[in-house]
Design a protein around this motif. Structure first.
Motif, PDB file in Angstrom:
ATOM      1  N   ILE A  86       0.849  -1.200   0.000  1.00  0.00           N
ATOM      2  CA  ILE A  86       0.000   0.000   0.000  1.00  0.00           C
ATOM      3  C   ILE A  86       0.883   1.248   0.000  1.00  0.00           C
ATOM      4  O   ILE A  86       0.634   2.196  -0.756  1.00  0.00           O
ATOM      5  CB  ILE A  86      -0.980  -0.009   1.191  1.00  0.00           C
ATOM      6  CG1 ILE A  86      -2.056  -1.083   0.981  1.00  0.00           C
ATOM      7  CG2 ILE A  86      -1.609   1.365   1.409  1.00  0.00           C
ATOM      8  CD1 ILE A  86      -2.926  -1.354   2.196  1.00  0.00           C
ATOM      9  N   LYS A  87       1.898   1.251   0.827  1.00  0.00           N
ATOM     10  CA  LYS A  87       2.836   2.382   0.878  1.00  0.00           C
ATOM     11  C   LYS A  87       3.521   2.570  -0.470  1.00  0.00           C
ATOM     12  O   LYS A  87       3.651   3.692  -0.972  1.00  0.00           O
ATOM     13  CB  LYS A  87       3.866   2.151   1.987  1.00  0.00           C
ATOM     14  CG  LYS A  87       4.862   3.259   2.157  1.00  0.00           C
ATOM     15  CD  LYS A  87       5.847   2.922   3.264  1.00  0.00           C
ATOM     16  CE  LYS A  87       6.981   3.927   3.288  1.00  0.00           C
ATOM     17  NZ  LYS A  87       8.036   3.544   4.214  1.00  0.00           N
ATOM     18  N   HIS A  88       3.947   1.466  -1.065  1.00  0.00           N
ATOM     19  CA  HIS A  88       4.612   1.542  -2.368  1.00  0.00           C
ATOM     20  C   HIS A  88       3.643   2.034  -3.445  1.00  0.00           C
ATOM     21  O   HIS A  88       4.015   2.839  -4.298  1.00  0.00           O
ATOM     22  CB  HIS A  88       5.208   0.185  -2.745  1.00  0.00           C
ATOM     23  CG  HIS A  88       5.968   0.193  -4.023  1.00  0.00           C
ATOM     24  ND1 HIS A  88       7.090   0.965  -4.212  1.00  0.00           N
ATOM     25  CD2 HIS A  88       5.758  -0.448  -5.195  1.00  0.00           C
ATOM     26  CE1 HIS A  88       7.542   0.793  -5.443  1.00  0.00           C
ATOM     27  NE2 HIS A  88       6.745  -0.062  -6.057  1.00  0.00           N
ATOM     28  N   ARG A  89       2.412   1.556  -3.387  1.00  0.00           N
ATOM     29  CA  ARG A  89       1.400   2.004  -4.351  1.00  0.00           C
ATOM     30  C   ARG A  89       1.194   3.517  -4.252  1.00  0.00           C
ATOM     31  O   ARG A  89       1.108   4.206  -5.272  1.00  0.00           O
ATOM     32  CB  ARG A  89       0.079   1.277  -4.114  1.00  0.00           C
ATOM     33  CG  ARG A  89      -1.033   1.735  -5.072  1.00  0.00           C
ATOM     34  CD  ARG A  89      -2.333   1.022  -4.834  1.00  0.00           C
ATOM     35  NE  ARG A  89      -2.865   1.323  -3.513  1.00  0.00           N
ATOM     36  CZ  ARG A  89      -3.908   0.706  -2.984  1.00  0.00           C
ATOM     37  NH1 ARG A  89      -4.536  -0.259  -3.640  1.00  0.00           N
ATOM     38  NH2 ARG A  89      -4.329   1.023  -1.783  1.00  0.00           N
ATOM     39  N   THR A  90       1.148   4.041  -3.044  1.00  0.00           N
ATOM     40  CA  THR A  90       0.989   5.488  -2.852  1.00  0.00           C
ATOM     41  C   THR A  90       2.152   6.241  -3.492  1.00  0.00           C
ATOM     42  O   THR A  90       1.943   7.225  -4.211  1.00  0.00           O
ATOM     43  CB  THR A  90       0.886   5.817  -1.348  1.00  0.00           C
ATOM     44  OG1 THR A  90      -0.251   5.142  -0.810  1.00  0.00           O
ATOM     45  CG2 THR A  90       0.778   7.309  -1.113  1.00  0.00           C
ATOM     46  N   LEU A  92       4.081   5.186  -5.877  1.00  0.00           N
ATOM     47  CA  LEU A  92       4.002   4.989  -7.325  1.00  0.00           C
ATOM     48  C   LEU A  92       2.968   5.926  -7.944  1.00  0.00           C
ATOM     49  O   LEU A  92       3.222   6.540  -8.988  1.00  0.00           O
ATOM     50  CB  LEU A  92       3.665   3.531  -7.640  1.00  0.00           C
ATOM     51  CG  LEU A  92       3.594   3.125  -9.108  1.00  0.00           C
ATOM     52  CD1 LEU A  92       4.908   3.405  -9.821  1.00  0.00           C
ATOM     53  CD2 LEU A  92       3.216   1.656  -9.220  1.00  0.00           C
ATOM     54  N   LYS A  93       1.821   6.071  -7.304  1.00  0.00           N
ATOM     55  CA  LYS A  93       0.796   6.986  -7.799  1.00  0.00           C
ATOM     56  C   LYS A  93       1.319   8.421  -7.835  1.00  0.00           C
ATOM     57  O   LYS A  93       1.047   9.166  -8.785  1.00  0.00           O
ATOM     58  CB  LYS A  93      -0.464   6.915  -6.937  1.00  0.00           C
ATOM     59  CG  LYS A  93      -1.312   5.699  -7.184  1.00  0.00           C
ATOM     60  CD  LYS A  93      -2.540   5.735  -6.275  1.00  0.00           C
ATOM     61  CE  LYS A  93      -3.499   4.622  -6.583  1.00  0.00           C
ATOM     62  NZ  LYS A  93      -4.698   4.670  -5.726  1.00  0.00           N
ATOM     63  N   GLU A  94       2.068   8.813  -6.818  1.00  0.00           N
ATOM     64  CA  GLU A  94       2.649  10.156  -6.782  1.00  0.00           C
ATOM     65  C   GLU A  94       3.648  10.335  -7.927  1.00  0.00           C
ATOM     66  O   GLU A  94       3.682  11.386  -8.573  1.00  0.00           O
ATOM     67  CB  GLU A  94       3.320  10.413  -5.434  1.00  0.00           C
ATOM     68  CG  GLU A  94       2.334  10.561  -4.290  1.00  0.00           C
ATOM     69  CD  GLU A  94       2.986  10.585  -2.915  1.00  0.00           C
ATOM     70  OE1 GLU A  94       4.240  10.533  -2.814  1.00  0.00           O
ATOM     71  OE2 GLU A  94       2.232  10.649  -1.923  1.00  0.00           O
ATOM     72  N   ILE A  96       3.652   8.703 -10.787  1.00  0.00           N
ATOM     73  CA  ILE A  96       2.876   8.742 -12.036  1.00  0.00           C
ATOM     74  C   ILE A  96       2.279  10.131 -12.232  1.00  0.00           C
ATOM     75  O   ILE A  96       2.312  10.673 -13.341  1.00  0.00           O
ATOM     76  CB  ILE A  96       1.786   7.646 -12.036  1.00  0.00           C
ATOM     77  CG1 ILE A  96       2.435   6.263 -12.184  1.00  0.00           C
ATOM     78  CG2 ILE A  96       0.772   7.886 -13.149  1.00  0.00           C
ATOM     79  CD1 ILE A  96       1.495   5.101 -11.911  1.00  0.00           C
ATOM     80  N   ALA A  97       1.757  10.718 -11.162  1.00  0.00           N
ATOM     81  CA  ALA A  97       1.176  12.062 -11.256  1.00  0.00           C
ATOM     82  C   ALA A  97       2.241  13.072 -11.681  1.00  0.00           C
ATOM     83  O   ALA A  97       1.985  13.926 -12.545  1.00  0.00           O
ATOM     84  CB  ALA A  97       0.546  12.466  -9.928  1.00  0.00           C
ATOM     85  N   LYS A  98       3.435  12.961 -11.097  1.00  0.00           N
ATOM     86  CA  LYS A  98       4.531  13.859 -11.493  1.00  0.00           C
ATOM     87  C   LYS A  98       4.890  13.657 -12.953  1.00  0.00           C
ATOM     88  O   LYS A  98       5.078  14.630 -13.693  1.00  0.00           O
ATOM     89  CB  LYS A  98       5.781  13.595 -10.643  1.00  0.00           C
ATOM     90  CG  LYS A  98       5.797  14.264  -9.313  1.00  0.00           C
ATOM     91  CD  LYS A  98       7.182  14.151  -8.714  1.00  0.00           C
ATOM     92  CE  LYS A  98       7.102  13.509  -7.351  1.00  0.00           C
ATOM     93  NZ  LYS A  98       8.404  13.219  -6.780  1.00  0.00           N
ATOM     94  N   SER A  99       5.001  12.414 -13.379  1.00  0.00           N
ATOM     95  CA  SER A  99       5.344  12.122 -14.772  1.00  0.00           C
ATOM     96  C   SER A  99       4.278  12.645 -15.723  1.00  0.00           C
ATOM     97  O   SER A  99       4.597  13.180 -16.790  1.00  0.00           O
ATOM     98  CB  SER A  99       5.530  10.615 -14.978  1.00  0.00           C
ATOM     99  OG  SER A  99       6.689  10.181 -14.304  1.00  0.00           O
ATOM    100  N   ASN A 100       3.015  12.502 -15.348  1.00  0.00           N
ATOM    101  CA  ASN A 100       1.933  13.029 -16.185  1.00  0.00           C
ATOM    102  C   ASN A 100       2.006  14.549 -16.296  1.00  0.00           C
ATOM    103  O   ASN A 100       1.751  15.108 -17.368  1.00  0.00           O
ATOM    104  CB  ASN A 100       0.571  12.586 -15.656  1.00  0.00           C
ATOM    105  CG  ASN A 100       0.252  11.147 -16.013  1.00  0.00           C
ATOM    106  OD1 ASN A 100       0.739  10.625 -17.011  1.00  0.00           O
ATOM    107  ND2 ASN A 100      -0.549  10.507 -15.191  1.00  0.00           N
TER     108      ASN A 100
END
Length: 121
Positions: A86-90, A92-94, A96-100
């Motif tokens: 769950i921590k890693h997913r959070t 990763l989502k951050e 991805i948001a930066k990359s987007n």
């Protein structure tokens, strides 16, 4: 089905050198035949693919080692492993948001250049 280290290397597309390193770092613990040779199973194939995914998503090797240790300790560690994921997913989502956001800015700049070049024609 059981695989030798060479077969497992070909199957997983991971070098023998890297597999030995993973073993040294306790990321994977293959069974051994009576003669001492490594023997990998289908479960090892699934596990190594998960390790590759964690690496591809930028989980630090120390965290993968901790996850592997918990996994080896058995089902009593499921909650801890889930919390790690769950921590890693959070994170990763951050990422991805930066990359987007970076992609959006690059596209904006490319579109600006296209518009400016069209004006000059």
């Amino acid at each position: 089905m059981n695989y030798s280290i060479g077969e497992f290397s070909s199957l997983t597309n991971i070098s023998i050198y890297t597999l030995r390193y993973y073993e040294k770092e306790n990321l994977i613990i293959p069974n051994r035949k009576e003669n001492g040779r490594r023997c990998y199973s289908e479960k090892d194939v699934i596990w190594i693919e998960f390790i590759k995914r964690l690496k591809d998503t930028k989980m630090p090797i120390k965290e993968i080692q901790e996850y592997a240790k918990l996994r080896a300790d058995g089902d009593s560690t499921m909650n801890e492993r889930m919390e790690m994921l769950i921590k890693h997913r959070t994170a990763l989502k951050e990422e991805i948001a930066k990359s987007n956001e970076h992609l959006k800015k690059l596209n904006d700049k490319i579109n600006y250049y296209k518009t400016e070049m069209d004006k000059q024609r």
